[in-house]
Design an enzyme around this catalytic site. Sequence first.
Site, PDB file in Angstrom:
ATOM      1  CG  ASP A 176      -0.112   0.051   2.453  1.00  0.00           C
ATOM      2  OD1 ASP A 176      -0.957   0.603   3.605  1.00  0.00           O
ATOM      3  OD2 ASP A 176       0.863  -0.478   2.828  1.00  0.00           O
ATOM      4  CG  ASP A 214       4.002   0.037   1.604  1.00  0.00           C
ATOM      5  OD1 ASP A 214       3.725   0.939   2.389  1.00  0.00           O
ATOM      6  OD2 ASP A 214       3.443  -1.273   1.888  1.00  0.00           O
ATOM      7  CG  ASN A 268       0.789   3.391   4.131  1.00  0.00           C
ATOM      8  OD1 ASN A 268       0.598   3.378   5.483  1.00  0.00           O
ATOM      9  ND2 ASN A 268       1.698   2.685   3.600  1.00  0.00           N
ATOM     10  CB  THR A 282       4.722  -4.211   3.122  1.00  0.00           C
ATOM     11  OG1 THR A 282       4.087  -3.676   1.645  1.00  0.00           O
ATOM     12  CG2 THR A 282       5.783  -5.082   2.695  1.00  0.00           C
ATOM     13  CG  PHE A 335      -2.019   1.645   9.558  1.00  0.00           C
ATOM     14  CD1 PHE A 335      -1.838   1.011   8.487  1.00  0.00           C
ATOM     15  CD2 PHE A 335      -2.944   2.388   9.912  1.00  0.00           C
ATOM     16  CE1 PHE A 335      -2.576   1.658   7.122  1.00  0.00           C
ATOM     17  CE2 PHE A 335      -3.902   2.820   8.830  1.00  0.00           C
ATOM     18  CZ  PHE A 335      -3.330   2.543   7.561  1.00  0.00           C
ATOM     19  CG  ASN A 336       0.168  -2.760   7.475  1.00  0.00           C
ATOM     20  OD1 ASN A 336      -0.222  -1.847   7.037  1.00  0.00           O
ATOM     21  ND2 ASN A 336       1.496  -3.286   7.248  1.00  0.00           N
ATOM     22  CG  HIS A 342       6.986   0.197   9.946  1.00  0.00           C
ATOM     23  ND1 HIS A 342       7.249   0.151  11.308  1.00  0.00           N
ATOM     24  CD2 HIS A 342       6.633   1.769   9.944  1.00  0.00           C
ATOM     25  CE1 HIS A 342       6.882   0.998  12.086  1.00  0.00           C
ATOM     26  NE2 HIS A 342       6.624   2.113  11.338  1.00  0.00           N
ATOM     27  CG  ASP A 343       5.745  -1.635   4.588  1.00  0.00           C
ATOM     28  OD1 ASP A 343       5.398  -0.674   4.194  1.00  0.00           O
ATOM     29  OD2 ASP A 343       5.386  -2.089   5.472  1.00  0.00           O
TER      30      ASP A 343
HETATM   31  O1  RIB Z   1       2.516   0.260  10.827  1.00  0.00           O
HETATM   32  C1  RIB Z   1       3.214   0.394   9.914  1.00  0.00           C
HETATM   33  C2  RIB Z   1       2.467  -0.200   8.562  1.00  0.00           C
HETATM   34  O2  RIB Z   1       1.595   0.697   8.253  1.00  0.00           O
HETATM   35  C3  RIB Z   1       3.459   0.176   7.408  1.00  0.00           C
HETATM   36  O3  RIB Z   1       3.329  -1.105   6.562  1.00  0.00           O
HETATM   37  C4  RIB Z   1       3.154   1.230   6.668  1.00  0.00           C
HETATM   38  O4  RIB Z   1       3.570   1.332   5.228  1.00  0.00           O
HETATM   39  C5  RIB Z   1       1.842   1.361   7.085  1.00  0.00           C
HETATM   40  O5  RIB Z   1       1.092   0.544   5.805  1.00  0.00           O
HETATM   41 CA    CA Z   2       2.840  -0.575   4.059  1.00  0.00          CA
END
Ligand code: RIB
Ligand code: CA
Length: 307
Positions: free
Chosen positions: A9, A14, A38, A122, A163-164, A236-237
Amino acid sequence: MIPIIMDCDPGHDDAIALLMAFASDAFDIKGVTITGGNQTLVKTLNNARKVLSFAGKTARIAAGSDKPMLRELEVAPQVHGETGLDGPVLPESDLPVEPMHAIALMKEICDQSPEPVTLIATGPLTNVGTFLTIYPECKANIKQIAIMGGSMVGGNWTSSAEFNILVDPEAADIVFSSGIPIIMAGLDVTHKALIYEEDVERIRAIGKKVSTMVAELLDFFMKFHKSMGYHGAPLHDACAVAYLLKPEIFIGHDYYVEIETKGEFTTGSTVVDQFNRTKKKANTKVLLDLDRQAFVDLLVDLVNQYA
Ligand code: RIB
Ligand code: CA
């Protein structure tokens, strides 16, 4: 080469994860599928196409779900901006989008791959969860699913959820209970995968168009995280990709993980059975730590592959 599908996303991290994957000679990237997260699906799809075109890469790319399986989409403009990729100015892309839905592309790739496919996810897991629900027979040709998502302790969107997973907990529940081995790059490790200013300057000093774009992505991504008190930008990703390329720079542990979908305060949390209270077989390798310098060196090396 590892046959992979990247579901994402874009989103700053990403985008960098995509660039790392496409720069590596370890992956045979069969397709890129896009989900909302996102930002809205229209924006994340456009961002993926712009990043790949700017980097001189092509891929089979398909749009997936524009909202979670059961819930309304939650986006993150405060983190990624109104475009979902604020910062660098990227030209429009003419990279064609597959006419089929993302899950149809996933099915075609899994049906045709002579060896089991690795999924890298991701973003929210809507596409992957829907794919496994509609085409369960494809599980036989999926080796593993490497995700960025979840956390053993604490959240970044609520006090307990990352979040994801929070955006689509029902999809995440389907994925974690699928029986397919999961590699979980959650906040436990991604909050240690911090990119510091000096790392950004090291990338900017490469002085080529893609490295400059990556530095500009990190400049923007750093702003939000510094405002939240982070000492650097948690990439993160990129951890999900980096683990598949260099597992030796990570520390992880196999646990049984299940997803909370009904909690008043805990919906979207990845409940990690650290002490095997459920007596259930571990379904997830939870990444807990990494060699940050080796991670940054890998990032710089891969970015340096580009013009
Ligand atoms: O919490 C971080 C995640 O949420 C990452 O994948 C970032 O790109 C968002 O999608
Ligand atoms: Ca992401």
